[in-house]
Design a protein around this motif. Structure first.
Motif, PDB file in Angstrom:
ATOM      1  N   GLN A   1       0.477   4.274  -2.250  1.00 37.63           N
ATOM      2  CA  GLN A   1      -0.852   5.152  -1.724  1.00 37.63           C
ATOM      3  C   GLN A   1       0.207   6.483  -1.255  1.00 37.63           C
ATOM      4  N   MET A   2       0.478   6.266  -0.713  1.00 34.90           N
ATOM      5  CA  MET A   2       1.022   7.077   0.445  1.00 34.90           C
ATOM      6  C   MET A   2       1.482   8.701   0.373  1.00 34.90           C
ATOM      7  N   ASP A   3       0.723   9.516   1.785  1.00 37.98           N
ATOM      8  CA  ASP A   3       1.813  10.289   1.290  1.00 37.98           C
ATOM      9  C   ASP A   3       3.204  10.993   2.404  1.00 37.98           C
ATOM     10  N   LEU A   4       2.658  10.100   3.116  1.00 43.22           N
ATOM     11  CA  LEU A   4       3.933  10.049   4.727  1.00 43.22           C
ATOM     12  C   LEU A   4       4.273   9.001   4.776  1.00 43.22           C
ATOM     13  N   VAL A   5       4.967   8.788   5.266  1.00 43.12           N
ATOM     14  CA  VAL A   5       5.633   7.659   5.897  1.00 43.12           C
ATOM     15  C   VAL A   5       6.275   7.083   7.099  1.00 43.12           C
ATOM     16  N   PHE A   6       5.603   6.566   8.446  1.00 47.73           N
ATOM     17  CA  PHE A   6       6.975   7.221   9.679  1.00 47.73           C
ATOM     18  C   PHE A   6       7.641   5.416   9.707  1.00 47.73           C
TER      19      PHE A   6
ATOM     20  N   ILE B   1      12.634   2.388   1.544  1.00 45.56           N
ATOM     21  CA  ILE B   1      12.846   3.757   1.632  1.00 45.56           C
ATOM     22  C   ILE B   1      13.064   3.851   0.626  1.00 45.56           C
ATOM     23  N   GLY B   2      13.759   3.946  -0.142  1.00 47.69           N
ATOM     24  CA  GLY B   2      15.053   4.331  -0.894  1.00 47.69           C
ATOM     25  C   GLY B   2      13.376   4.796  -2.713  1.00 47.69           C
ATOM     26  N   GLU B   3      12.726   3.863  -1.897  1.00 51.18           N
ATOM     27  CA  GLU B   3      11.664   3.438  -3.448  1.00 51.18           C
ATOM     28  C   GLU B   3      10.607   4.825  -2.465  1.00 51.18           C
ATOM     29  N   CYS B   4      10.648   4.883  -1.987  1.00 50.63           N
ATOM     30  CA  CYS B   4       9.495   5.921  -1.446  1.00 50.63           C
ATOM     31  C   CYS B   4       9.919   7.527  -1.726  1.00 50.63           C
ATOM     32  N   ILE B   5      10.787   7.360  -1.254  1.00 51.34           N
ATOM     33  CA  ILE B   5      11.797   8.677  -1.494  1.00 51.34           C
ATOM     34  C   ILE B   5      12.091   9.192  -2.900  1.00 51.34           C
ATOM     35  N   GLU B   6      12.106   7.992  -4.021  1.00 47.80           N
ATOM     36  CA  GLU B   6      12.118   8.768  -4.996  1.00 47.80           C
ATOM     37  C   GLU B   6      10.378   8.877  -5.755  1.00 47.80           C
ATOM     38  N   ARG B   7       9.389   7.912  -5.272  1.00 51.86           N
ATOM     39  CA  ARG B   7       8.533   8.580  -5.222  1.00 51.86           C
ATOM     40  C   ARG B   7       8.005  10.173  -5.016  1.00 51.86           C
ATOM     41  N   GLY B   8       8.802  10.720  -4.829  1.00 51.85           N
ATOM     42  CA  GLY B   8       8.415  11.747  -3.953  1.00 51.85           C
ATOM     43  C   GLY B   8       7.513  11.857  -2.639  1.00 51.85           C
TER      44      GLY B   8
ATOM     45  N   ILE C   1       0.930  -0.774   0.070  1.00 48.92           N
ATOM     46  CA  ILE C   1       0.704   0.278   0.133  1.00 48.92           C
ATOM     47  C   ILE C   1       1.196   1.588   0.163  1.00 48.92           C
ATOM     48  N   LEU C   2       2.060   1.351  -0.384  1.00 52.98           N
ATOM     49  CA  LEU C   2       3.035   3.010   0.117  1.00 52.98           C
ATOM     50  C   LEU C   2       2.841   3.503  -0.745  1.00 52.98           C
TER      51      LEU C   2
END
Length: 476
Positions: A78-83, A96-103, A75-76
């Motif tokens: 779809q998220m705007d912010l991840v803790f 974590i890097g993939e989330c950052i790459e997605r902005g 589901i990540l």
């Protein structure tokens, strides 16, 4: 809630916020945001039973959605912010890097707390002594009448406390290397930074010793010229034989040091007569004799010197002494459990490294029965062998590292003439049962594992509580 925090959380409404890793920090933080009306998702590889069915039920009633099991990260996107949980390290988790790459923004509850906290922050880190020192600082401040918020690595999330903390309060925060690793640019925080000591450890989780040292260094390199840094005069903060400059060169504000070996020019120290003094501007003030401290061990005298150096000028001597005479210690840290059949049982489950074991063994003036063993974090077990041979009459080994500790002990040239008996079992339950069987009147039994608990338990706290449950069950 202060205006800065109020605005931050207000901006999260209408966005999707995920917490990855539902442990002691993220659970209350997820609840906090859900209660504020924020759309929260809880992600964990583990199932509801492991997290706790009651916890999951409570969060779901607040509107939290769960993503559990093997595909918990699906589901990540779809998220705007991840803790992320503090124990989830960037280099070990490519998501974590993939989330950052997605902005997407990836953060932690401690990052947010430091950013939004309106009060003075006292932060404590180090390889050993963090929790006791953090607790002592908190107790001393409370004795003086301050309103204190205690949390961090000590086992309490602080982000939810932003609802009530004010600029007149004090936050006392324990920080692990994992928490500090990504806490860059803390914006002139903390107001007081404390590094109890530094040794080579946790190398099963950090890429290298360099990374571990740099993580600890983060606690002080973002301080301002108006801040205070408390360091151990007896410790080589560059790590002996390691190519790294001493942390003292990174201090930006006032440097205060402490020692149990010699006098310091600015800070608390122990003299040869067992008296603790505070030295400042060429003057020394008597604080107390070490015998006022009711928790055992020279390492705790050192913890008191650390705490005194931290709160000096904020807490009166009378209140410092009052804490020393009444504070009975932190759970799992040479914690007296009970006396049964004239045998005393102590829980030192926090002793997850050889250096902690050494401190525990030196706290007693007789040979003891020691229970050791746990999961392997790649520590050198040989460093504690000398103290084991000197202070232990029976060593009971269990768990994943039993053979590793056994090999380190029997390899010593002094083992043959030491008289040490070694017993190996599989589990902690068997170890406690064996210790009870062999103990005689007047003996001391100490749980001092020298290793983390992950081979048999979730954490060292679970291990310590199981030990106490077993011991308190005698005669029931």
């Amino acid at each position: 809630m202060n205006q800065k925090a109020k605005q931050y959380f207000e901006n999260l409404k209408g966005k999707k916020v995920a917490f990855v890793g539902m442990g002691v920090a993220n659970v209350p933080c997820a609840q906090f945001l859900a209660e504020l009306g924020i759309d929260v998702y809880a992600c964990d590889r583990r199932d509801r039973d492991y997290i706790g069915a009651q916890i999951c039920d409570r969060l779901e009633k607040l509107g939290v959605s769960f993503s559990l099991g093997e595909n918990y990260l699906d589901i990540l996107p779809q998220m705007d912010l991840v803790f992320r949980s503090h124990g989830i390290l960037p280099f070990q988790n490519k998501w974590i890097g993939e989330c950052i790459e997605r902005g997407q923004t990836v953060t932690t509850e401690m990052d947010v707390f430091f950013k939004l906290c309106p009060s003075k922050i006292i932060a404590v880190t180090g390889s050993n002594g963090k929790t006791t020192t953090t607790t002592l600082i908190s107790k001393m401040l409370e004795a003086q009448g301050y309103n204190v918020y205690l949390g961090g690595n000590i086992g309490k999330a602080l982000m939810p406390e932003l609802a009530t903390i004010t600029e007149h309060d004090i936050a006392v925060v324990e920080l692990s290397s994992f928490q500090l690793l990504t806490m860059g640019n803390m914006r002139n925080k903390p107001d007081i930074a404390v590094v109890t000591n530094l040794e080579s450890t946790h190398l099963d989780h950090h890429i290298s010793l360099d990374e571990y040292v740099d993580a600890k260094r983060n606690i002080l390199i973002y301080q301002s010229v108006n801040s205070k840094t408390v360091l151990n005069s007896d410790c080589d903060y560059s790590i002996k034989n390691h190519v790294y400059h001493d942390m003292r060169f990174d201090v930006r504000g006032k440097l205060v040091e402490f020692s149990i070996k010699h006098k310091v020019s600015n800070g608390a120290y122990l003299d040869k007569n067992g008296n603790i003094f505070y030295s400042e501007d060429g003057k020394k003030t008597f604080v107390m004799n070490k015998d006022c401290i009711i928790i055992p061990g020279m390492h705790n005298v050192e913890n008191y010197c650390t705490a005194i150096s931290t709160v000096w000028g904020m807490v009166d001597v009378d209140n410092i002494v009052r804490v020393a005479k009444t504070f009975s210690g932190v759970e799992h840290r040479i914690e007296f459990v009970r006396e049964y059949d004239s045998v005393k049982y102590y829980n030192d489950s926090i002793a997850t490294s050889p250096s902690r074991v050494i401190s525990g063994l030196r706290s007693f003036d007789q040979k003891i029965i020691a229970i050791m063993g746990g999961s392997d974090k790649k520590n050198d077990m040989s460093v504690m062998v000398c103290d084991i041979l000197k202070s232990v009459k029976t060593l009971i080994l269990n768990g994943e590292t039993a053979d590793k500790i056994y090999d380190a002990v029997v390899s010593s040239d002094q083992y043959g003439k030491s008289g040490l008996e070694i017993i190996k079992v599989d589990t902690l339950e068997q170890a406690v049962r064996e210790a009870k069987r062999i103990a005689s009147k007047g003996d001391i039994i100490l749980l001092c594992p020298a290793c983390p608990a992950f081979d048999q338990f979730k954490t060292f706290e679970y291990r310590g509580r199981k030990f106490k449950e077993l011991v308190n069950g005698f005669g029931a």
